[in-house]
Design an enzyme around this catalytic site. Structure first.
Site, PDB file in Angstrom:
ATOM      1  N   LYS A  53       0.839  -1.212   0.000  1.00 34.35           N
ATOM      2  CA  LYS A  53       0.000   0.000   0.000  1.00 34.35           C
ATOM      3  C   LYS A  53       0.870   1.256   0.000  1.00 34.35           C
ATOM      4  O   LYS A  53       0.623   2.205  -0.742  1.00 34.35           O
ATOM      5  CB  LYS A  53      -0.945  -0.017   1.214  1.00 34.35           C
ATOM      6  CG  LYS A  53      -2.059  -1.050   1.063  1.00 34.35           C
ATOM      7  CD  LYS A  53      -2.828  -1.302   2.349  1.00 34.35           C
ATOM      8  CE  LYS A  53      -3.812  -2.447   2.153  1.00 34.35           C
ATOM      9  NZ  LYS A  53      -4.499  -2.869   3.373  1.00 34.35           N
ATOM     10  N   GLN A  97      -4.364  -1.392   9.608  1.00 30.32           N
ATOM     11  CA  GLN A  97      -4.310  -2.729   9.027  1.00 30.32           C
ATOM     12  C   GLN A  97      -4.908  -3.745   9.996  1.00 30.32           C
ATOM     13  O   GLN A  97      -4.517  -3.817  11.164  1.00 30.32           O
ATOM     14  CB  GLN A  97      -2.861  -3.098   8.682  1.00 30.32           C
ATOM     15  CG  GLN A  97      -2.718  -4.417   7.957  1.00 30.32           C
ATOM     16  CD  GLN A  97      -3.379  -4.414   6.571  1.00 30.32           C
ATOM     17  OE1 GLN A  97      -3.237  -3.479   5.797  1.00 30.32           O
ATOM     18  NE2 GLN A  97      -4.114  -5.475   6.269  1.00 30.32           N
ATOM     19  N   ASP A 120     -10.664   3.349   4.004  1.00 28.19           N
ATOM     20  CA  ASP A 120     -10.956   1.915   3.893  1.00 28.19           C
ATOM     21  C   ASP A 120     -12.464   1.688   3.798  1.00 28.19           C
ATOM     22  O   ASP A 120     -12.908   0.607   3.401  1.00 28.19           O
ATOM     23  CB  ASP A 120     -10.423   1.170   5.133  1.00 28.19           C
ATOM     24  CG  ASP A 120      -9.296   0.213   4.789  1.00 28.19           C
ATOM     25  OD1 ASP A 120      -9.091  -0.059   3.587  1.00 28.19           O
ATOM     26  OD2 ASP A 120      -8.632  -0.266   5.728  1.00 28.19           O
TER      27      ASP A 120
END
Ligand code: NAP
Length: 283
Positions: A53, A97, A120
């Site tokens: 990412k 994460q 997200d």
């Protein structure tokens, strides 16, 4: 019939090119889109995901900050870090994460991210916005699947779309996105008694289970579009999806491969969401 491939790498390349162009337009106005990625602990898969990412951000001209913490980090300290990032004007997107260590309440942590920076799309505010069709951040994986359908010019109106899996991050938002495009949507899960009877009626199947060969050729209507979200390992240890690719490609009209399908699209949509967060700040 041999299905046509929906190439997630090629589509990602095209979309990331657009991200780079839009990011440089913002930079010319003095704003560099910034993503903060938080990793707690040393889960090997998570380490690879965050590295990818951060690299994708750099490659597209986005600013990224990777914050790594020991697995023993307290929930309060993590919440404090997120509060600081919420206030930081150089950061437009915050990603924590998952999974988090067991002593940390992941939902509480996600809810602490400002919905304006929830790139997200996991915050309840983002989920609610998707549910009622208001602007908000869409979760990257199903958003990427929608882009793949768009890329082949597929009109979902009146089509029967079947989603296998009902997680909050893939299956449920996927179903809502398909519904928003006027598909008739069926969601299947582990308690669905006769999966193949349902998938055989589908014009579009999205498999998001996490088990190999959940979808085999006999379960697919000829010409259907098959999107494989799953990420599994085969007996040789190679990455594979939920779909029996070699069998299903003989029946389907379109199919996404694993690797090179939904995976790269997920990261691409994270870049798109981060860019959009920065563009919204810029007005
Ligand atoms: P998850 O939270 O474990 O959800 C799996 C879903 O599959 C659940 O709803 C479960 O039903 C359902 N299921 C399990 N066995 C089934 C069966 N035999 N028949 C029908 N449904 C069944 O997983 P997830 O987070 O949604 O992820 C799904 C897969 O996608 C995983 O392989 C994951 O690694 C992958 N993934 C890939 C990407 C990417 O970027 N490519 C991103 C995210 C996830 P119940 O609800 O009844 O338990």
């Amino acid at each position: 019939m041999t299905a046509q491939l929906i190439d997630g790498n090629a589509l990602s390349k095209q979309l990331r090119g657009e991200v780079t162009r839009r990011a440089s337009a913002l930079k010319a106005r003095g704003i560099t889109p910034g993503l903060a990625v938080i990793l707690v602990g040393d889960n090997p898969a998570s380490q690879i995901y965050v590295r990818n990412k951060v690299k994708a951000c750099e490659d597209s001209g986005l600013h990224s900050v990777l914050e790594k913490y020991d697995a023993a980090l307290s929930e309060d300290d993590l919440l404090g870090r997120i509060a600081a990032l919420n206030r930081d004007p150089a950061i437009h997107g915050i990603l924590v994460q998952l999974p988090l260590p067991g002593h940390i309440d992941a939902q509480k942590v996600i809810e602490s991210i400002s919905p304006d920076k929830d790139v997200d799309g996991f915050h309840v505010a983002s989920a609610g916005a998707l549910l009622v069709g208001r602007p908000g951040f869409w979760p990257c994986t199903p958003y990427g699947c929608m882009k793949m359908l768009e890329s082949i010019g597929y009109d979902l109106k009146g089509r029967h779309a079947v989603v296998i899996g009902r997680s909050n991050i893939v299956g449920k938002p996927m179903a809502l996105m398909l519904l928003q495009k006027n598909a008739t949507v069926t969601v299947c899960h582990s308690a669905t008694p006769d999966l193949s009877a349902i998938t055989r009626q589908a014009d579009v199947v999205v498999a998001a289970v996490g088990k190999r060969n959940v979808l085999t050729a006999d379960m697919v209507k000829p010409g259907a579009v098959v999107i494989d979200v799953g990420m599994n390992r085969n007996d040789q240890g190679k990455l594979c999806g939920d779909v029996d690719f070699d069998g299903v490609r003989q029946v389907a009209g379109w199919i996404t491969p694993v690797p090179g399908g939904v995976g790269p699209m997920t990261i691409t949509m994270l870049l798109v969401n981060t860019l959009e967060a920065a563009e919204r700040t810029a007005g």
